[in-house]
Scaffold this motif. Structure first.
Motif, PDB file in Angstrom:
ATOM      1  N   UNK A  12       0.848  -1.265   0.015  1.00 54.79           N
ATOM      2  CA  UNK A  12      -0.029  -0.155   0.096  1.00 54.79           C
ATOM      3  C   UNK A  12       0.796   1.237   0.028  1.00 54.79           C
ATOM      4  N   UNK A  13       2.136   1.414   0.595  1.00 56.76           N
ATOM      5  CA  UNK A  13       2.804   2.322   0.636  1.00 56.76           C
ATOM      6  C   UNK A  13       3.292   2.469  -0.661  1.00 56.76           C
ATOM      7  N   UNK A  14       3.818   1.377  -1.162  1.00 60.08           N
ATOM      8  CA  UNK A  14       4.463   1.325  -2.561  1.00 60.08           C
ATOM      9  C   UNK A  14       3.324   2.200  -3.537  1.00 60.08           C
ATOM     10  N   UNK A  15       2.052   2.040  -3.275  1.00 59.17           N
ATOM     11  CA  UNK A  15       0.869   2.477  -4.068  1.00 59.17           C
ATOM     12  C   UNK A  15       0.895   4.174  -3.905  1.00 59.17           C
ATOM     13  N   UNK A  16       1.181   4.540  -2.783  1.00 57.07           N
ATOM     14  CA  UNK A  16       1.223   5.781  -2.227  1.00 57.07           C
ATOM     15  C   UNK A  16       2.397   6.659  -2.896  1.00 57.07           C
ATOM     16  N   UNK A  17       3.361   6.000  -3.199  1.00 60.87           N
ATOM     17  CA  UNK A  17       4.543   6.763  -3.801  1.00 60.87           C
ATOM     18  C   UNK A  17       4.108   6.771  -5.291  1.00 60.87           C
ATOM     19  N   UNK A  18       3.424   5.719  -5.773  1.00 55.16           N
ATOM     20  CA  UNK A  18       3.157   5.747  -7.132  1.00 55.16           C
ATOM     21  C   UNK A  18       2.080   6.981  -7.216  1.00 55.16           C
ATOM     22  N   UNK A  19       1.119   7.179  -6.514  1.00 53.76           N
ATOM     23  CA  UNK A  19       0.161   8.191  -6.539  1.00 53.76           C
ATOM     24  C   UNK A  19       0.884   9.313  -6.698  1.00 53.76           C
ATOM     25  N   UNK A  20       1.838   9.719  -5.731  1.00 50.00           N
ATOM     26  CA  UNK A  20       2.456  10.929  -5.404  1.00 50.00           C
ATOM     27  C   UNK A  20       3.153  11.263  -6.697  1.00 50.00           C
ATOM     28  N   UNK A  21       3.740  10.143  -7.339  1.00 50.76           N
ATOM     29  CA  UNK A  21       4.619  10.445  -8.546  1.00 50.76           C
ATOM     30  C   UNK A  21       3.878  10.710  -9.645  1.00 50.76           C
TER      31      UNK A  21
END
Length: 387
Positions: free
Chosen positions: A164-173
């Motif tokens: 889920x944290x990786x998804x957050x990084x992707x969302x910010x990117x």
């Protein structure tokens, strides 16, 4: 290549990790939730079906928004699904979390492919798509083994929280790097649906189902094939899958590069070579060294077809590519489900653990036939148009 492609690749890495990491955590999840391993296996099936069924409606829901906003919403859905899985008090909630996360899969890769292609010059479209899909291939080399290790050390819930944290990084990117790209003027849902009725688009999707399905006919049963036929210990399956993942990374990048130069010849070569290698796997599976080499080649040749197949759909559905692109991602997963089922049938019929390789070879050869047919129809249309 634009930095926006890196953001898309990060999102793809997270999605690829959550799709496959569950296979290494089945015993822990089963024990914690108090269900059998076959029951927990439904978390794999549920995700795959969610990708197939979810891609079209999720893409349709996004037709009224800019592609950047849709990608952000999809990453938000992905994060929510994985957080729900991490916090699930029981199997039913866990399954719901997996399905919610899977709904973002097809539409993200479908819309992401369109965005990636539009960010670069026409002669680099396949390379841009390949760069985004690199996130998915690297997930099999790094994300899945690391996620499995985290699950074994800190618990499977921690794995899904990290994803889920990786998804957050992707969302910010995506929010920071992907430019605003409104849908082309004049393109409506009916145009997107009409593209799916095009014979050439359907042939391209048929190539996707059969071609990549050939890969999973073999790889689904790699564990029993390698341990009971090649003679590897069970612990060796992990690094054999890493070899498969490394092959996927290399094949994806090569396929993207050469598809921009000669798309159909690239498909002929990759599909033809893949069919031959899969057929040969029935023999090489009896040798440890040859089996390891073959597993790597299957990954490389299998993913060498992905950028050209995705670009083929985008080119054929020009003007309304979004839904067709997303449905084609569903076609990859449909091929996976079909081929693994057929592979299981031949094993159950008593034909041995190498028999799925023949299934894969026949499926891939059928995809090659469709590619030749598609090119022939294209040449005939060109002749008629010239007259």
């Amino acid at each position: 290549m634009p930095l926006a492609l890196v953001a898309l690749a990060i999102g793809a890495f997270g999605i690829g990790t959550t799709e496959f990491v569950i296979t290494g955590l089945l015993p822990q999840v089963a024990s914690d939730l108090g269900v059998s391993i076959p029951t927990v296996g439904l978390l794999v099936t549920g995700y795959a079906l969610g990708v197939v069924v979810g891609a079209p409606p999720m893409t349709v829901l996004g037709t009224a928004m800019s592609r950047k906003r849709v990608l952000m919403l999809l990453m938000g859905l992905f994060i929510a699904g994985n957080l729900l899985s991490a916090l699930a008090p029981g199997f039913g909630v866990m399954l719901a979390g997996r399905v919610i996360a899977s709904l973002a899969h097809g539409a993200f890769f479908g819309i992401g492919s369109v965005v990636a292609a539009e960010l670069v010059a026409p002669h680099r479209r396949a390379a841009a798509i390949a760069l985004m899909f690199t996130g998915l291939t690297v997930a099999n080399v790094v994300g899945v083994p690391l996620g499995t290790l985290i699950g074994q050390v800190a618990g499977w819930r921690t794995t899904f929280a990290v994803v889920a944290g990786l998804g957050a990084v992707g969302l910010i990117g995506v929010a920071a790097l992907v430019p605003e790209m409104p849908r082309p003027e004049g393109v409506r849902l009916r145009h997107e649906v009409a593209a799916l009725r095009d014979v050439q688009v359907l042939l391209a999707m048929g190539m996707t189902v059969l071609g990549f399905g050939g890969v999973f006919a073999a790889i689904t049963y790699i564990a029993p094939m390698m341990t009971r036929v090649a003679g590897y210990p069970e612990g060796a399956v992990t690094w054999l899958l890493v070899l498969f993942g490394l092959g996927m990374v290399a094949g994806n990048l090569v396929g993207g590069r050469f598809a921009d130069r000669a798309l159909m010849p690239m498909l002929y070569v990759s599909l033809g070579a893949l069919a031959v290698v899969l057929a040969a796997f029935t023999l090489t599976a009896h040798s440890k060294i040859l089996a390891a080499v073959t597993v790597t080649l299957v990954g490389a040749l299998g993913f060498a077809t992905v950028p050209p197949l995705q670009k083929r759909v985008l080119d054929l559905a020009h003007g309304a590519p979004t839904l067709a692109s997303a449905v084609n991602i569903g076609a990859f997963n449909l091929g996976n489900a079909l081929s693994s089922w057929l592979g299981g049938l031949v094993i159950a019929a008593g034909l041995g653990y190498t028999a799925p390789n023949w299934v894969g070879a026949l499926l891939t050869a059928s995809a090659l036939v469709l590619a030749v047919l598609s090119a022939a129809l294209e040449r005939r249309s060109a002749v008629v148009a010239a007259v």
